[in-house]
Design a protein around this motif. Structure first.
Motif, PDB file in Angstrom:
ATOM      1  N   SER A 172       0.816  -1.210   0.000  1.00 29.14           N
ATOM      2  CA  SER A 172       0.000   0.000   0.000  1.00 29.14           C
ATOM      3  C   SER A 172       0.851   1.261   0.000  1.00 29.14           C
ATOM      4  O   SER A 172       0.519   2.261  -0.644  1.00 29.14           O
ATOM      5  CB  SER A 172      -0.939   0.008   1.213  1.00 29.14           C
ATOM      6  OG  SER A 172      -1.908  -1.002   1.108  1.00 29.14           O
ATOM      7  N   ALA A 173       1.983   1.226   0.723  1.00 26.31           N
ATOM      8  CA  ALA A 173       2.840   2.403   0.784  1.00 26.31           C
ATOM      9  C   ALA A 173       3.352   2.769  -0.614  1.00 26.31           C
ATOM     10  O   ALA A 173       3.305   3.942  -1.029  1.00 26.31           O
ATOM     11  CB  ALA A 173       4.010   2.162   1.730  1.00 26.31           C
ATOM     12  N   ARG A 195      -5.464  19.366  -1.200  1.00 29.53           N
ATOM     13  CA  ARG A 195      -5.926  18.628  -0.020  1.00 29.53           C
ATOM     14  C   ARG A 195      -5.836  17.125  -0.258  1.00 29.53           C
ATOM     15  O   ARG A 195      -5.509  16.356   0.653  1.00 29.53           O
ATOM     16  CB  ARG A 195      -7.349  19.039   0.342  1.00 29.53           C
ATOM     17  CG  ARG A 195      -7.464  20.497   0.776  1.00 29.53           C
ATOM     18  CD  ARG A 195      -8.899  20.894   0.997  1.00 29.53           C
ATOM     19  NE  ARG A 195      -9.425  20.293   2.216  1.00 29.53           N
ATOM     20  CZ  ARG A 195     -10.732  20.268   2.530  1.00 29.53           C
ATOM     21  NH1 ARG A 195     -11.623  20.765   1.684  1.00 29.53           N
ATOM     22  NH2 ARG A 195     -11.116  19.733   3.653  1.00 29.53           N
ATOM     23  N   THR A 196      -6.130  16.705  -1.469  1.00 29.25           N
ATOM     24  CA  THR A 196      -6.031  15.271  -1.783  1.00 29.25           C
ATOM     25  C   THR A 196      -4.594  14.776  -1.619  1.00 29.25           C
ATOM     26  O   THR A 196      -4.343  13.755  -0.945  1.00 29.25           O
ATOM     27  CB  THR A 196      -6.521  14.999  -3.219  1.00 29.25           C
ATOM     28  OG1 THR A 196      -7.908  15.332  -3.324  1.00 29.25           O
ATOM     29  CG2 THR A 196      -6.327  13.525  -3.572  1.00 29.25           C
ATOM     30  N   LEU A 197      -3.648  15.483  -2.206  1.00 24.66           N
ATOM     31  CA  LEU A 197      -2.257  15.058  -2.130  1.00 24.66           C
ATOM     32  C   LEU A 197      -1.733  15.125  -0.695  1.00 24.66           C
ATOM     33  O   LEU A 197      -0.959  14.247  -0.266  1.00 24.66           O
ATOM     34  CB  LEU A 197      -1.401  15.922  -3.047  1.00 24.66           C
ATOM     35  CG  LEU A 197      -1.681  15.770  -4.555  1.00 24.66           C
ATOM     36  CD1 LEU A 197      -0.846  16.738  -5.361  1.00 24.66           C
ATOM     37  CD2 LEU A 197      -1.427  14.326  -5.002  1.00 24.66           C
ATOM     38  N   THR A 198      -2.131  16.141   0.046  1.00 23.18           N
ATOM     39  CA  THR A 198      -1.707  16.251   1.451  1.00 23.18           C
ATOM     40  C   THR A 198      -2.160  15.036   2.247  1.00 23.18           C
ATOM     41  O   THR A 198      -1.396  14.489   3.068  1.00 23.18           O
ATOM     42  CB  THR A 198      -2.276  17.530   2.080  1.00 23.18           C
ATOM     43  OG1 THR A 198      -1.732  18.670   1.404  1.00 23.18           O
ATOM     44  CG2 THR A 198      -1.932  17.611   3.564  1.00 23.18           C
ATOM     45  N   ARG A 199      -3.390  14.582   2.026  1.00 24.67           N
ATOM     46  CA  ARG A 199      -3.907  13.437   2.783  1.00 24.67           C
ATOM     47  C   ARG A 199      -3.240  12.130   2.374  1.00 24.67           C
ATOM     48  O   ARG A 199      -2.974  11.265   3.228  1.00 24.67           O
ATOM     49  CB  ARG A 199      -5.434  13.351   2.605  1.00 24.67           C
ATOM     50  CG  ARG A 199      -6.143  14.518   3.260  1.00 24.67           C
ATOM     51  CD  ARG A 199      -7.638  14.411   3.159  1.00 24.67           C
ATOM     52  NE  ARG A 199      -8.265  15.589   3.767  1.00 24.67           N
ATOM     53  CZ  ARG A 199      -9.563  15.699   4.016  1.00 24.67           C
ATOM     54  NH1 ARG A 199     -10.382  14.703   3.702  1.00 24.67           N
ATOM     55  NH2 ARG A 199     -10.047  16.793   4.556  1.00 24.67           N
ATOM     56  N   ILE A 200      -2.991  11.967   1.092  1.00 21.69           N
ATOM     57  CA  ILE A 200      -2.320  10.725   0.663  1.00 21.69           C
ATOM     58  C   ILE A 200      -0.899  10.675   1.221  1.00 21.69           C
ATOM     59  O   ILE A 200      -0.421   9.626   1.686  1.00 21.69           O
ATOM     60  CB  ILE A 200      -2.315  10.615  -0.871  1.00 21.69           C
ATOM     61  CG1 ILE A 200      -3.760  10.532  -1.413  1.00 21.69           C
ATOM     62  CG2 ILE A 200      -1.538   9.370  -1.304  1.00 21.69           C
ATOM     63  CD1 ILE A 200      -3.842  10.526  -2.933  1.00 21.69           C
ATOM     64  N   ARG A 201      -0.212  11.817   1.214  1.00 20.79           N
ATOM     65  CA  ARG A 201       1.141  11.848   1.775  1.00 20.79           C
ATOM     66  C   ARG A 201       1.123  11.558   3.268  1.00 20.79           C
ATOM     67  O   ARG A 201       2.010  10.861   3.798  1.00 20.79           O
ATOM     68  CB  ARG A 201       1.769  13.218   1.518  1.00 20.79           C
ATOM     69  CG  ARG A 201       2.070  13.506   0.051  1.00 20.79           C
ATOM     70  CD  ARG A 201       2.832  14.804  -0.103  1.00 20.79           C
ATOM     71  NE  ARG A 201       3.050  15.147  -1.507  1.00 20.79           N
ATOM     72  CZ  ARG A 201       2.469  16.169  -2.121  1.00 20.79           C
ATOM     73  NH1 ARG A 201       1.636  16.957  -1.451  1.00 20.79           N
ATOM     74  NH2 ARG A 201       2.716  16.407  -3.397  1.00 20.79           N
ATOM     75  N   ALA A 202       0.136  12.088   3.984  1.00 21.70           N
ATOM     76  CA  ALA A 202       0.033  11.845   5.429  1.00 21.70           C
ATOM     77  C   ALA A 202      -0.199  10.358   5.706  1.00 21.70           C
ATOM     78  O   ALA A 202       0.374   9.783   6.638  1.00 21.70           O
ATOM     79  CB  ALA A 202      -1.107  12.681   6.014  1.00 21.70           C
ATOM     80  N   ALA A 203      -1.020   9.740   4.902  1.00 23.39           N
ATOM     81  CA  ALA A 203      -1.263   8.300   5.068  1.00 23.39           C
ATOM     82  C   ALA A 203       0.014   7.514   4.778  1.00 23.39           C
ATOM     83  O   ALA A 203       0.322   6.518   5.470  1.00 23.39           O
ATOM     84  CB  ALA A 203      -2.396   7.860   4.139  1.00 23.39           C
ATOM     85  N   ARG A 204       0.764   7.960   3.747  1.00 28.38           N
ATOM     86  CA  ARG A 204       2.023   7.270   3.408  1.00 28.38           C
ATOM     87  C   ARG A 204       3.010   7.340   4.570  1.00 28.38           C
ATOM     88  O   ARG A 204       3.686   6.346   4.876  1.00 28.38           O
ATOM     89  CB  ARG A 204       2.616   7.922   2.139  1.00 28.38           C
ATOM     90  CG  ARG A 204       4.001   7.412   1.776  1.00 28.38           C
ATOM     91  CD  ARG A 204       3.939   5.935   1.403  1.00 28.38           C
ATOM     92  NE  ARG A 204       5.248   5.409   1.085  1.00 28.38           N
ATOM     93  CZ  ARG A 204       6.129   4.956   1.955  1.00 28.38           C
ATOM     94  NH1 ARG A 204       5.841   4.961   3.261  1.00 28.38           N
ATOM     95  NH2 ARG A 204       7.288   4.471   1.545  1.00 28.38           N
ATOM     96  N   LEU A 205       3.095   8.485   5.225  1.00 30.83           N
ATOM     97  CA  LEU A 205       4.014   8.629   6.365  1.00 30.83           C
ATOM     98  C   LEU A 205       3.613   7.703   7.504  1.00 30.83           C
ATOM     99  O   LEU A 205       4.479   7.198   8.232  1.00 30.83           O
ATOM    100  CB  LEU A 205       4.031  10.088   6.825  1.00 30.83           C
ATOM    101  CG  LEU A 205       4.729  11.079   5.904  1.00 30.83           C
ATOM    102  CD1 LEU A 205       4.541  12.506   6.437  1.00 30.83           C
ATOM    103  CD2 LEU A 205       6.215  10.739   5.785  1.00 30.83           C
ATOM    104  N   ARG A 206       2.325   7.528   7.675  1.00 36.57           N
ATOM    105  CA  ARG A 206       1.859   6.621   8.738  1.00 36.57           C
ATOM    106  C   ARG A 206       2.260   5.178   8.474  1.00 36.57           C
ATOM    107  O   ARG A 206       2.351   4.381   9.411  1.00 36.57           O
ATOM    108  CB  ARG A 206       0.346   6.749   8.865  1.00 36.57           C
ATOM    109  CG  ARG A 206      -0.246   5.945  10.021  1.00 36.57           C
ATOM    110  CD  ARG A 206      -1.734   6.223  10.183  1.00 36.57           C
ATOM    111  NE  ARG A 206      -2.318   5.284  11.120  1.00 36.57           N
ATOM    112  CZ  ARG A 206      -3.605   5.272  11.487  1.00 36.57           C
ATOM    113  NH1 ARG A 206      -4.439   6.178  11.011  1.00 36.57           N
ATOM    114  NH2 ARG A 206      -4.046   4.372  12.356  1.00 36.57           N
ATOM    115  N   LEU A 207       2.497   4.851   7.232  1.00 39.95           N
ATOM    116  CA  LEU A 207       2.870   3.483   6.877  1.00 39.95           C
ATOM    117  C   LEU A 207       4.362   3.232   6.961  1.00 39.95           C
ATOM    118  O   LEU A 207       4.831   2.111   6.693  1.00 39.95           O
ATOM    119  CB  LEU A 207       2.385   3.180   5.454  1.00 39.95           C
ATOM    120  CG  LEU A 207       0.865   3.074   5.265  1.00 39.95           C
ATOM    121  CD1 LEU A 207       0.516   2.955   3.797  1.00 39.95           C
ATOM    122  CD2 LEU A 207       0.325   1.866   6.043  1.00 39.95           C
TER     123      LEU A 207
END
Length: 469
Positions: free
Chosen positions: A388-389, A456-468
C-alpha cells in the motif's frame, strides 16, 4: 350532523408512532367527512405530566402534517374536572352508581382468588359518600352490550361478565374511564377511532354514555401495532418515539405514508403513493383486523425512496439541520466556518442516491469539511496491507502530474497506476479512499477527489504514506 373526531394523547413521554397513526387516521376521516379534528391533551396524571411533553405532541403533529391552527384545541382534560365530578354525582343520584369501601384484599378474601372481579358486595347496602369510599357503576345484571364498530362489526359483551367498575376514587376524583366519556360528550365527539387495545373498555364506556342519557359515538377500533415478534410496541423495548425517527432523518412524507399502511393499503399493487391518494382512498371499513407489523427496515427503504425523489435543491435544504446542528440535531464534527456550501452542493446529487436517512449525510461528506479525515481504524487495518505504501507513492506522483483535475482524469490515472501492479481499479482505489476519506465506503471516489481539490487530496495521501513508514 357534523362529524367530530378526537385525538387524545397523554403528555407522559415521547410521541408514540402508534399514536401518530391514530392521529392521521382521525385527521383523514374528518377531512373526508367535512368534519372537525379535535386535539385533547389528557393531562390528569399530574405526577407524570410535563409541559415539554405537551409541546412535544404539538411539534410531532406539526411535523407529520397536522399543523397548529388547522384543528380544534388543544383542550386539556384537567380543565374539565368539574364536569367529571358532576357526571359522577348524576350517576349516583340516579341510582346508576353506588359507594363501596372494599379494598382489593377484601374482595380477594370473599372470592378466594386474586383473579376474580368485584362481587357487588355493596350494591344494596346503602353506603354513602365518605373518605375511602369509591363510586362504582351499577352494571346491568342481564342482557348484552353491543358495540357497533365500523371495523369489527358488532362485538357483543354479556353484561353479567362486566363487573361493577369504579368511576370515582375514594378521594372523589373520577377515574380515566369516566373522564374520557364526559370529555367526549362535552366536546360533541361523534366518532371514536382508536387502537383495538381499548376495545375491552368500550362496553363500559358505552354503558356510561347510555346511563348519562347521551347516544354513544360511532366506534372504530384499528389493529394494534406490533414488533417483529408480534408483541405490542413498547416504549421500554422498542424504538417507538416519533421524534427519534424525525431526528434520525426520516422524512415526514415517508413516515405518513408508511404509518397509513399499518392495517390498510391503497388500491392496486402500490405502497408508496402521494398523500393526496391516501386522503382520497382511505376507508375505515377497509382496515384489516389483524395486528399491524411496524417494520423499521421497510420504513427505512420507504424513506430512501422519498429522499431520492426529492429535487436536489430540496434535498440540500432537508440536510441543513444535520450539516449545521440545529434544533434537536447534534452538531456535526466540523466547525461552522469549515463548512463549504458550494462543495456540498457539488456532491449532494451523489449523496442523495446513497443514503436512506438524512443523518447519514454527515459521515458521507465529513471528509470535505475537516482539516484531516476521521480515520476508521478497522478500515485502515483492513485496507493498508503490504504494497500500500508504494501504491500511495505512485498515486501521488501520478496525480501531481495531472494537467486536468477532474473525475475522469483521476480515474484513468489511478487505473493506470493499478494496472502496472496487476491490480484492478477496486483494489487500487481502496487505500486512496481510506487515506482521503477515512473510510472504505462512501461517495464515488473520483468525483469526491475532484471536489476536495488537488492540494488537499495530495496532502492526505502523503500523510497516510508517512503513517505506513
Amino acid at each position: 350532523m357534523t362529524v367530530r373526531v378526537r385525538f387524545a394523547p397523554s403528555p407522559t413521554g415521547m410521541f408514540h408512532v402508534g399514536g401518530a397513526r391514530s392521529a392521521l387516521q382521525n385527521w383523514i376521516y374528518a377531512k373526508q367527512q367535512g368534519g372537525v379534528f379535535v386535539l385533547r391533551i389528557e393531562d390528569t396524571d399530574a405526577a407524570r405530566n410535563k409541559p415539554e411533553w405537551t409541546e412535544g405532541i404539538l411539534s410531532a403533529l406539526d411535523w407529520i402534517g397536522i399543523s397548529r391552527g388547522s384543528y380544534e384545541g388543544p383542550y386539556f382534560q384537567s380543565a374539565n374536572a368539574g364536569e367529571h365530578r358532576a357526571a359522577a354525582a348524576r350517576l349516583y343520584d340516579s341510582g346508576r352508581a353506588y359507594y363501596c369501601d372494599c379494598t382489593r384484599e377484601d374482595v380477594q378474601a370473599r372470592t378466594g382468588s386474586q383473579y376474580q372481579g368485584y362481587d357487588g358486595y355493596h350494591r344494596d347496602r346503602g353506603l354513602g359518600p365518605g373518605p375511602g369510599h369509591a363510586l362504582r357503576f351499577r352494571t346491568p345484571d342481564e342482557g348484552t352490550t353491543v358495540v357497533v364498530d365500523l371495523i369489527r362489526g358488532e362485538p357483543t359483551f354479556e353484561n353479567k361478565l362486566i363487573e361493577d367498575f369504579v368511576i370515582a376514587r375514594g378521594d372523589g376524583s373520577p377515574v380515566f374511564l369516566l373522564a374520557n366519556v364526559v370529555d367526549d360528550m362535552t366536546m360533541g365527539i361523534t366518532h371514536v377511532i382508536r387502537a383495538e387495545e381499548h376495545l375491552p373498555n368500550t362496553p363500559k364506556q358505552q354503558l356510561l354514555w347510555e346511563a348519562l342519557g347521551v347516544k354513544p359515538p360511532v366506534w372504530a377500533h384499528v389493529p394494534v401495532v406490533v414488533n417483529e415478534k408480534r408483541q405490542k410496541l413498547s416504549k421500554r423495548r422498542d424504538k417507538v418515539a416519533l421524534e427519534a425517527y424525525r431526528d434520525e432523518g426520516y422524512l415526514a412524507g415517508a413516515m405518513r405514508n408508511y404509518l397509513m399502511l399499518l392495517g390498510w393499503a391503497p388500491s392496486g399493487d402500490r405502497e408508496i403513493v402521494p398523500w393526496s391518494v391516501i386522503e382520497d382512498e382511505f376507508r375505515l371499513d377497509e382496515v384489516n383486523l389483524s395486528s399491524a407489523f411496524f417494520d423499521e427496515k421497510k420504513l427505512r427503504a420507504f424513506n430512501g425512496e422519498y429522499i431520492r425523489a426529492l429535487p436536489v435543491a430540496e434535498f440540500i435544504d432537508a440536510c441543513q439541520p444535520w450539516l449545521t446542528g440545529t434544533g434537536t440535531i447534534a452538531p456535526p464534527p466540523w466547525q461552522p466556518e469549515e463548512f463549504d456550501a458550494d462543495a456540498f452542493a457539488a456532491v449532494a446529487p451523489l449523496a442523495q442516491t446513497r443514503i436512506a436517512v438524512l443523518s447519514e449525510i454527515v459521515p458521507n461528506v465529513d471528509f470535505l469539511f475537516l482539516a484531516s479525515p476521521l480515520i476508521d481504524e478497522a478500515a485502515w487495518t483492513k485496507t493498508m496491507k503490504d504494497g500500500s505504501a508504494e501504491l500511495l507513492d505512485d498515486a501521488v506522483a501520478a496525480f501531481e502530474a495531472l494537467e486536468s483535475w477532474d473525475a475522469e482524469s483521476l480515474k484513468s490515472t489511478l487505473e493506470a497506476v493499478g494496472a502496472e501492479r496487476g491490480l484492478k481499479l477496486g483494489k487500487t482505489q481502496a487505500p486512496v479512499r481510506v487515506a482521503v476519506t477515512g473510510r472504505t465506503v462512501g461517495l464515488p471516489l473520483f468525483e469526491s477527489l475532484e471536489v476536495l481539490g488537488r492540494e488537499r487530496t495530495l496532502t492526505r495521501i502523503r500523510a497516510a504514506r508517512l503513517r505506513l513508514v
